[in-house]
Design a protein around this motif. Structure first.
Motif, short mmCIF file in Angstrom:
data_model
loop_
_atom_site.label_atom_id
_atom_site.label_comp_id
_atom_site.label_asym_id
_atom_site.label_seq_id
_atom_site.Cartn_x
_atom_site.Cartn_y
_atom_site.Cartn_z
N LYS A 163 -31.44 1.71 -1.12
CA LYS A 163 -31.93 0.50 -0.46
C LYS A 163 -31.17 -0.68 -1.01
O LYS A 163 -30.97 -0.79 -2.21
N HIS A 214 -32.10 -6.69 1.52
CA HIS A 214 -33.12 -6.50 2.55
C HIS A 214 -34.41 -7.22 2.21
O HIS A 214 -35.17 -7.59 3.08
N GLU A 215 -34.65 -7.36 0.91
CA GLU A 215 -35.90 -7.96 0.49
C GLU A 215 -36.00 -9.39 1.02
O GLU A 215 -37.05 -9.84 1.43
N PHE A 260 -33.42 -11.93 3.35
CA PHE A 260 -32.15 -12.15 4.00
C PHE A 260 -31.82 -13.64 3.96
O PHE A 260 -32.50 -14.45 4.58
N ILE A 274 -32.21 -9.58 13.18
CA ILE A 274 -33.23 -8.79 12.50
C ILE A 274 -33.81 -7.72 13.43
O ILE A 274 -34.20 -8.00 14.55
N CYS A 304 -37.91 -2.41 11.91
CA CYS A 304 -37.99 -2.24 10.46
C CYS A 304 -37.78 -3.55 9.69
O CYS A 304 -37.96 -3.59 8.48
N ARG A 349 -35.04 -5.18 9.10
CA ARG A 349 -33.79 -5.30 8.35
C ARG A 349 -32.70 -5.98 9.17
O ARG A 349 -32.73 -5.94 10.40
N ASP A 371 -29.47 -5.12 9.18
CA ASP A 371 -28.29 -4.26 9.36
C ASP A 371 -28.19 -3.79 10.80
O ASP A 371 -28.45 -2.64 11.12
N CYS A 418 -30.06 -0.95 15.46
CA CYS A 418 -30.31 -1.02 14.02
C CYS A 418 -29.63 0.14 13.32
O CYS A 418 -29.84 1.30 13.64
N ALA A 450 -30.07 0.74 10.19
CA ALA A 450 -30.96 1.21 9.13
C ALA A 450 -31.96 2.23 9.67
O ALA A 450 -32.13 3.30 9.10
N CYS A 451 -32.63 1.93 10.80
CA CYS A 451 -33.67 2.84 11.29
C CYS A 451 -33.32 3.47 12.64
O CYS A 451 -34.04 4.34 13.11
#
Ligand SMILES: [Zn+2]
Length: 142
Positions: A23, A27-28, A30, A108, A112, A114, A116, A130, A132-133
Motif C-alpha cells: 500500500k 493513498h492516505e 492525496f 479519485i 475505493c 484512491r 491511481d 482504477c 488499484a481496484c
C-alpha cells in the motif's frame, strides 16, 4: 502433513505475498500542490501548472480544458515552461477549488477512494479506470 511440507507451504505463501504491491502511503492523503499564480494585467499565470497535472497524472491540456470551460475563459498552455495562461483574472483560491473538483470527478476512484486512475475515452464515453481496484466508472465528458 510433515514438518517439511508445512515449511514449504509457508515459504510459498511468503513468496506470493511478496509479489503483492505494498500500500502506498500517499493513498492516505492525496496532496494536490496549491497553484502558484501571478497576475499580469487582466491575465492569470499558473506557474506550477505542469507540476500539478503531473501529480494528478493527467495531460496538462486536459486539465486546462476543464479549467477554461469552468471559467468560461480562453487561455493557453506553454509546453516549454509548463505555465498555464488564462485570459482573465482568477484568484488562486478559485483555481484551487476548481482543481479539487476536477480531482473529485476525474481522478479519485469513487469505489475505493484512491487516486491511481486513468481516464480512457471509448467512443464518446469517458471512463475512469482504477488501477488499484479495477473499477470502471463512466464520467461526464468535457
Ligand atoms: Zn478503485
Amino acid at each position: 502433513m510433515s514438518g517439511e511440507a508445512a515449511f514449504n507451504y509457508d515459504a510459498l505463501l511468503e513468496r506470493l505475498y511478496s509479489k503483492i504491491p505494498r500500500k502506498q502511503a500517499r493513498h492516505e492523503r492525496f496532496e494536490v500542490p496549491p497553484v502558484k499564480v501571478e497576475h499580469i494585467g487582466n491575465r492569470t499565470f499558473v506557474r506550477n501548472f505542469r507540476e500539478i497535472a503531473g501529480v494528478l497524472r493527467r495531460e496538462p491540456r486536459l486539465l486546462m480544458r476543464y479549467l477554461l470551460k469552468e471559467l468560461a475563459a480562453a487561455g493557453s498552455y506553454d509546453e516549454d515552461s509548463g505555465i498555464l495562461m488564462i485570459n482573465i483574472r482568477v484568484s488562486a483560491a478559485s483555481l484551487n477549488r476548481l482543481i479539487q473538483l476536477f480531482v473529485k470527478q476525474y481522478v479519485i476512484c469513487p469505489t475505493c477512494g484512491r487516486p491511481d486512475t486513468r481516464l480512457e475515452r471509448r467512443g464518446k464515453a469517458w471512463i475512469l479506470v482504477c488501477e488499484a481496484c479495477g473499477a470502471e466508472t463512466p464520467v461526464k465528458p468535457f
